[in-house]
Every structure is written in C-alpha cells, then in structure tokens.
Design a protein around this motif. Sequence first.
Motif, PDB file in Angstrom:
ATOM      1  N   ARG A  45       0.846  -1.189   0.000  1.00 19.99           N
ATOM      2  CA  ARG A  45       0.000   0.000   0.000  1.00 19.99           C
ATOM      3  C   ARG A  45       0.883   1.242   0.000  1.00 19.99           C
ATOM      4  O   ARG A  45       1.814   1.352   0.809  1.00 19.99           O
ATOM      5  CB  ARG A  45      -0.931  -0.004   1.215  1.00 19.99           C
ATOM      6  N   GLU A  46       0.585   2.151  -0.896  1.00 16.83           N
ATOM      7  CA  GLU A  46       1.422   3.343  -1.124  1.00 16.83           C
ATOM      8  C   GLU A  46       0.681   4.606  -0.704  1.00 16.83           C
ATOM      9  O   GLU A  46      -0.456   4.833  -1.128  1.00 16.83           O
ATOM     10  CB  GLU A  46       1.774   3.432  -2.614  1.00 16.83           C
ATOM     11  N   GLY A  47       1.313   5.425   0.100  1.00 20.88           N
ATOM     12  CA  GLY A  47       0.745   6.705   0.479  1.00 20.88           C
ATOM     13  C   GLY A  47       0.890   7.698  -0.652  1.00 20.88           C
ATOM     14  O   GLY A  47       1.967   7.829  -1.232  1.00 20.88           O
ATOM     15  N   LEU A  48      -0.192   8.405  -0.984  1.00 18.73           N
ATOM     16  CA  LEU A  48      -0.192   9.329  -2.106  1.00 18.73           C
ATOM     17  C   LEU A  48      -0.246  10.792  -1.671  1.00 18.73           C
ATOM     18  O   LEU A  48       0.507  11.616  -2.162  1.00 18.73           O
ATOM     19  CB  LEU A  48      -1.393   9.061  -3.001  1.00 18.73           C
ATOM     20  N   ALA A  49      -1.181  11.097  -0.798  1.00 22.35           N
ATOM     21  CA  ALA A  49      -1.394  12.482  -0.400  1.00 22.35           C
ATOM     22  C   ALA A  49      -2.068  12.523   0.960  1.00 22.35           C
ATOM     23  O   ALA A  49      -2.860  11.634   1.284  1.00 22.35           O
ATOM     24  CB  ALA A  49      -2.264  13.210  -1.428  1.00 22.35           C
ATOM     25  N   ALA A  50      -1.730  13.521   1.731  1.00 23.50           N
ATOM     26  CA  ALA A  50      -2.331  13.708   3.049  1.00 23.50           C
ATOM     27  C   ALA A  50      -2.576  15.188   3.274  1.00 23.50           C
ATOM     28  O   ALA A  50      -1.886  16.044   2.704  1.00 23.50           O
ATOM     29  CB  ALA A  50      -1.424  13.155   4.144  1.00 23.50           C
ATOM     30  N   ILE A  51      -3.559  15.467   4.127  1.00 22.04           N
ATOM     31  CA  ILE A  51      -3.869  16.852   4.469  1.00 22.04           C
ATOM     32  C   ILE A  51      -4.160  16.911   5.957  1.00 22.04           C
ATOM     33  O   ILE A  51      -4.911  16.104   6.486  1.00 22.04           O
ATOM     34  CB  ILE A  51      -5.041  17.388   3.614  1.00 22.04           C
ATOM     35  N   TYR A  52      -3.523  17.861   6.617  1.00 19.85           N
ATOM     36  CA  TYR A  52      -3.589  17.941   8.075  1.00 19.85           C
ATOM     37  C   TYR A  52      -4.028  19.324   8.516  1.00 19.85           C
ATOM     38  O   TYR A  52      -3.502  20.336   8.034  1.00 19.85           O
ATOM     39  CB  TYR A  52      -2.221  17.627   8.677  1.00 19.85           C
ATOM     40  N   THR A  53      -4.978  19.347   9.417  1.00 28.67           N
ATOM     41  CA  THR A  53      -5.400  20.590  10.047  1.00 28.67           C
ATOM     42  C   THR A  53      -5.213  20.442  11.539  1.00 28.67           C
ATOM     43  O   THR A  53      -5.849  19.600  12.166  1.00 28.67           O
ATOM     44  CB  THR A  53      -6.870  20.893   9.736  1.00 28.67           C
ATOM     45  N   GLY A  54      -4.293  21.241  12.086  1.00 31.98           N
ATOM     46  CA  GLY A  54      -4.013  21.183  13.506  1.00 31.98           C
ATOM     47  C   GLY A  54      -4.661  22.334  14.242  1.00 31.98           C
ATOM     48  O   GLY A  54      -5.278  23.215  13.647  1.00 31.98           O
ATOM     49  N   ILE A  55      -4.496  22.318  15.534  1.00 26.08           N
ATOM     50  CA  ILE A  55      -5.096  23.360  16.353  1.00 26.08           C
ATOM     51  C   ILE A  55      -4.463  24.712  16.057  1.00 26.08           C
ATOM     52  O   ILE A  55      -5.146  25.744  16.031  1.00 26.08           O
ATOM     53  CB  ILE A  55      -4.925  23.016  17.842  1.00 26.08           C
ATOM     54  N   TYR A  56      -3.163  24.709  15.792  1.00 25.43           N
ATOM     55  CA  TYR A  56      -2.440  25.965  15.638  1.00 25.43           C
ATOM     56  C   TYR A  56      -2.097  26.308  14.188  1.00 25.43           C
ATOM     57  O   TYR A  56      -1.360  27.231  13.920  1.00 25.43           O
ATOM     58  CB  TYR A  56      -1.154  25.918  16.464  1.00 25.43           C
ATOM     59  N   THR A  57      -2.623  25.535  13.241  1.00 23.48           N
ATOM     60  CA  THR A  57      -2.324  25.827  11.845  1.00 23.48           C
ATOM     61  C   THR A  57      -3.384  26.754  11.276  1.00 23.48           C
ATOM     62  O   THR A  57      -4.574  26.548  11.453  1.00 23.48           O
ATOM     63  CB  THR A  57      -2.280  24.537  11.013  1.00 23.48           C
ATOM     64  N   ASP A  58      -2.935  27.783  10.566  1.00 25.45           N
ATOM     65  CA  ASP A  58      -3.862  28.725   9.947  1.00 25.45           C
ATOM     66  C   ASP A  58      -4.491  28.144   8.693  1.00 25.45           C
ATOM     67  O   ASP A  58      -5.603  28.517   8.312  1.00 25.45           O
ATOM     68  CB  ASP A  58      -3.141  30.023   9.600  1.00 25.45           C
ATOM     69  N   ALA A  59      -3.761  27.273   8.045  1.00 25.85           N
ATOM     70  CA  ALA A  59      -4.248  26.658   6.817  1.00 25.85           C
ATOM     71  C   ALA A  59      -3.840  25.194   6.830  1.00 25.85           C
ATOM     72  O   ALA A  59      -2.862  24.822   7.478  1.00 25.85           O
ATOM     73  CB  ALA A  59      -3.652  27.365   5.605  1.00 25.85           C
ATOM     74  N   PRO A  60      -4.578  24.336   6.135  1.00 26.80           N
ATOM     75  CA  PRO A  60      -4.190  22.920   6.114  1.00 26.80           C
ATOM     76  C   PRO A  60      -2.829  22.716   5.455  1.00 26.80           C
ATOM     77  O   PRO A  60      -2.448  23.457   4.551  1.00 26.80           O
ATOM     78  CB  PRO A  60      -5.310  22.260   5.301  1.00 26.80           C
ATOM     79  N   ILE A  61      -2.124  21.723   5.936  1.00 27.08           N
ATOM     80  CA  ILE A  61      -0.818  21.370   5.401  1.00 27.08           C
ATOM     81  C   ILE A  61      -0.987  20.123   4.547  1.00 27.08           C
ATOM     82  O   ILE A  61      -1.620  19.154   4.976  1.00 27.08           O
ATOM     83  CB  ILE A  61       0.171  21.103   6.542  1.00 27.08           C
ATOM     84  N   THR A  62      -0.408  20.132   3.356  1.00 26.41           N
ATOM     85  CA  THR A  62      -0.537  18.992   2.454  1.00 26.41           C
ATOM     86  C   THR A  62       0.794  18.288   2.250  1.00 26.41           C
ATOM     87  O   THR A  62       1.864  18.893   2.363  1.00 26.41           O
ATOM     88  CB  THR A  62      -1.084  19.433   1.085  1.00 26.41           C
ATOM     89  N   TYR A  63       0.712  17.015   1.975  1.00 24.98           N
ATOM     90  CA  TYR A  63       1.867  16.163   1.745  1.00 24.98           C
ATOM     91  C   TYR A  63       1.576  15.337   0.491  1.00 24.98           C
ATOM     92  O   TYR A  63       0.454  14.851   0.330  1.00 24.98           O
ATOM     93  CB  TYR A  63       2.087  15.212   2.924  1.00 24.98           C
ATOM     94  N   TYR A  64       2.588  15.145  -0.344  1.00 27.52           N
ATOM     95  CA  TYR A  64       2.412  14.381  -1.574  1.00 27.52           C
ATOM     96  C   TYR A  64       3.582  13.421  -1.780  1.00 27.52           C
ATOM     97  O   TYR A  64       4.741  13.747  -1.501  1.00 27.52           O
ATOM     98  CB  TYR A  64       2.324  15.297  -2.790  1.00 27.52           C
ATOM     99  N   ALA A  65       3.268  12.264  -2.340  1.00 27.58           N
ATOM    100  CA  ALA A  65       4.317  11.373  -2.814  1.00 27.58           C
ATOM    101  C   ALA A  65       4.851  11.901  -4.141  1.00 27.58           C
ATOM    102  O   ALA A  65       4.124  12.526  -4.915  1.00 27.58           O
ATOM    103  CB  ALA A  65       3.750   9.967  -3.010  1.00 27.58           C
ATOM    104  N   ASN A  66       6.111  11.630  -4.397  1.00 29.02           N
ATOM    105  CA  ASN A  66       6.722  12.109  -5.641  1.00 29.02           C
ATOM    106  C   ASN A  66       6.004  11.568  -6.872  1.00 29.02           C
ATOM    107  O   ASN A  66       5.950  12.230  -7.902  1.00 29.02           O
ATOM    108  CB  ASN A  66       8.199  11.724  -5.687  1.00 29.02           C
ATOM    109  N   SER A  67       5.446  10.375  -6.739  1.00 28.51           N
ATOM    110  CA  SER A  67       4.809   9.732  -7.892  1.00 28.51           C
ATOM    111  C   SER A  67       3.555  10.465  -8.366  1.00 28.51           C
ATOM    112  O   SER A  67       3.130  10.282  -9.511  1.00 28.51           O
ATOM    113  CB  SER A  67       4.460   8.281  -7.547  1.00 28.51           C
ATOM    114  N   VAL A  68       2.967  11.293  -7.496  1.00 26.85           N
ATOM    115  CA  VAL A  68       1.723  11.963  -7.883  1.00 26.85           C
ATOM    116  C   VAL A  68       1.809  13.484  -7.764  1.00 26.85           C
ATOM    117  O   VAL A  68       0.872  14.196  -8.150  1.00 26.85           O
ATOM    118  CB  VAL A  68       0.539  11.465  -7.033  1.00 26.85           C
ATOM    119  N   ARG A  69       2.895  13.993  -7.251  1.00 25.61           N
ATOM    120  CA  ARG A  69       3.024  15.442  -7.080  1.00 25.61           C
ATOM    121  C   ARG A  69       2.898  16.138  -8.424  1.00 25.61           C
ATOM    122  O   ARG A  69       3.516  15.752  -9.400  1.00 25.61           O
ATOM    123  CB  ARG A  69       4.382  15.763  -6.449  1.00 25.61           C
ATOM    124  N   GLY A  70       2.067  17.154  -8.451  1.00 28.37           N
ATOM    125  CA  GLY A  70       1.852  17.896  -9.693  1.00 28.37           C
ATOM    126  C   GLY A  70       0.695  17.364 -10.522  1.00 28.37           C
ATOM    127  O   GLY A  70       0.195  18.061 -11.410  1.00 28.37           O
TER     128      GLY A  70
END
Length: 129
Positions: A45-70
């Motif tokens: 199983r391969e991780g592709l993308a994630a999005i995180y909203t924390g208590i102290y974040t003004d905007a969600p933070i995103t994460y991407y695998a190189n295979s799908v970035r862009g």
Amino acid sequence: QVQVAESGGGSVQAGGSLRLSCAAPGYPSSRMCMAWFRQAPGTEREGLAAIYTGIYTDAPITYYANSVRGRFTISQDNATNTAWLQMNGLKPEDTATYYCAADPGADNGALDVWRYTLWGQGTQVTVSS
C-alpha cells in the motif's frame, strides 16, 4: 460500522481525470489528518497524499508522494471531515484500489500506513492506455 467512506472511483483513459471523495463523520475536526493510499495487486500500500489541520495551523498542510506530485491534489472541508483527491493526467500505472484513511488526534501529517487507524473499504480506479 463504516468509519470512513470513499466514492468516485471508475474507469478512465490515459490522460483523463477522476475525483475521489472521502468522509469521516463523527470525529473531532481539529488535529485531523486525512490521506489517500493505493494498492495494486502484488504491491504494498502506497501513500499518495495527506492533508492535516491542527489546532495551531492557519491553513491545512498537504503532503504528496513524488509519484503523484503535480498531478494529484488533495483538499478538504475540515468542518465536515470530508476530503477529495483530484487526479489529473492519469496513467495506466495509476490503476489500483484507492483507500481513504483518517487519523483523528494527529500531531502532524504523514504518508505512512501505520499512522492511520481509520480506513475505508477502497474504490477501484482503472486507467486504460
């Protein structure tokens, strides 16, 4: 009881687009990380993308695998714990079962399978050449 529900899979020709949806209702929206994974037969199983909203974040933070970035874009409606994965420029090698996962109470985002406690049942994406 379904904790996370995906929808939006299907068949498309190479170069086409699909949009996957995921909902994780009933959990606190603060410190929620939602992610998309995929798994093709005989592969891990391969991780592709994630999005995180924390208590102290003004905007969600995103994460991407190189295979799908862009090509793939993750977004969310944090108030409803709904996430989407917009997939553009699909390739035959993108064919797999796609899973949504959620990690309530997260401190950050990640693309590691072991981080996620809530999983959907998966939706098939098939890209033909």
